[in-house]
Design a protein around this motif. Structure first.
Motif, short mmCIF file in Angstrom:
data_model
loop_
_atom_site.label_atom_id
_atom_site.label_comp_id
_atom_site.label_asym_id
_atom_site.label_seq_id
_atom_site.Cartn_x
_atom_site.Cartn_y
_atom_site.Cartn_z
N ALA A 47 0.88 -1.53 0.36
CA ALA A 47 0.23 -0.12 -0.14
C ALA A 47 0.73 1.45 -0.28
N GLY A 48 2.45 1.02 0.51
CA GLY A 48 3.13 2.21 0.32
C GLY A 48 2.67 3.26 1.43
N TYR A 49 2.80 4.87 1.13
CA TYR A 49 1.82 5.85 1.81
C TYR A 49 0.60 5.68 1.62
N GLY A 50 -0.06 5.58 1.23
CA GLY A 50 -1.66 5.26 1.17
C GLY A 50 -1.93 6.23 0.02
N ARG A 51 -1.04 5.93 -0.96
CA ARG A 51 -1.52 7.20 -2.20
C ARG A 51 -2.91 6.42 -2.90
N ASN A 52 -2.71 5.72 -2.96
CA ASN A 52 -3.91 5.34 -3.75
C ASN A 52 -5.13 4.11 -2.73
N THR A 53 -4.60 4.14 -1.53
CA THR A 53 -5.77 3.70 -0.92
C THR A 53 -6.52 4.70 -0.69
N LYS A 54 -6.24 6.32 -0.71
CA LYS A 54 -7.12 7.04 -0.21
C LYS A 54 -8.25 7.53 -1.34
N ALA A 55 -7.87 7.24 -2.22
CA ALA A 55 -8.70 6.89 -3.22
C ALA A 55 -10.12 5.86 -2.75
#
Ligand SMILES: C[S@@+](CC[C@H](N)C(=O)[O-])C[C@H]1O[C@@H](n2cnc3c(N)ncnc32)[C@H](O)[C@@H]1O
Length: 212
Positions: A47-55
């Motif tokens: 998930a990395g630093y949440g760049r895509n989870t935020k979508a």
């Protein structure tokens, strides 16, 4: 700490939000595909630093797993609505609860075949029967395909210290035999990394449903 983990830890430590704050267009696309299917919970490996989870975290309950502790800390600030824990997406542990969908952006191509199989199996294990998967990975149409030392069919050490698998359409079917593939696609993605500058990639995407 193993070299591979150190690589990601060092990158997030020195570059922070490496690929900026804007989610990938594939995250918006996956969100659109999940919504009509009454998806409630989404799992995001790597998930990395949440760049895509935020979508996803406005509409869905989002859980993720990420190898880098630094990235997990950044994610807790950038996307506090998602729950991202530190660990390996290759570890296949019994889930407390099955999820309705998995979104996996540019993680699968980072591994050799045995680990790719492990990652797909671990994702399928977390997913309820009839649940959905949206995966992306480098395409065999990307200009880096075929560059450098060949490690196995379709996998190349395309840069110093970096290798990747480049997916063909056939690869999706071979990796996801436990699913019904509903849609595949190709996409040009532009990433503007703080250290690497602007990079263009050709990605393959896949939307599938777990049999069940
Ligand atoms: C190419 S990046 C994609 C990051 C993220 N999906 C995004 O777009 O922001 C791959 C990510 O997967 C993480 N990663 C690599 N191997 C992993 C593993 N075995 N388990 C969990 N995360 C991993 C890396 O630390 C990195 O954050």
């Amino acid at each position: 700490m193993r070299t591979y983990e150190q690589y990601w830890e060092r990158r997030f430590g020195s570059e922070g939000m490496i690929w900026g704050t804007e989610p990938s267009p594939t995250a918006w696309k996956a969100r659109e595909l999940f919504l009509p299917h009454n998806v409630r919970t989404v799992f995001v490996p790597g998930a990395g630093y949440g760049r895509n989870t935020k979508a996803f975290s406005r509409e869905f309950i989002v859980e993720g797993v990420e190898l880098s502790e630094t990235a997990v800390k950044l994610a807790s600030e950038w996307d506090p609505d998602s729950e991202i824990r530190c660990g390996s997406a290759l570890d296949d542990r019994e889930p407390d609860e099955f999820c309705d969908a998995v979104y996996c952006y540019d993680l699968l191509h980072l591994f050799l075949e045995p680990e790719r199989r492990k990652l797909v199996a671990a994702c399928l294990n977390r997913l309820r029967p009839g649940g959905f998967l949206y995966f992306t990975g480098f395409s065999d149409e990307d200009p880096c395909n075929g560059r450098g030392e060949s490690l196995e069919p379709g996998t190349y050490r395309y840069k110093e210290g970096k290798y990747a698998h480049f997916f063909s359409e056939k690869d999706w079917a071979a990796h996801f035999s436990g699913t019904d593939i509903l849609e595949t696609g190709t996409l040009h993605e532009s990433l503007n990394g703080a250290a690497e500058g602007k990079h263009d990639y050709i990605l393959r995407t896949m939307f599938a449903r777990k049999k069940g």
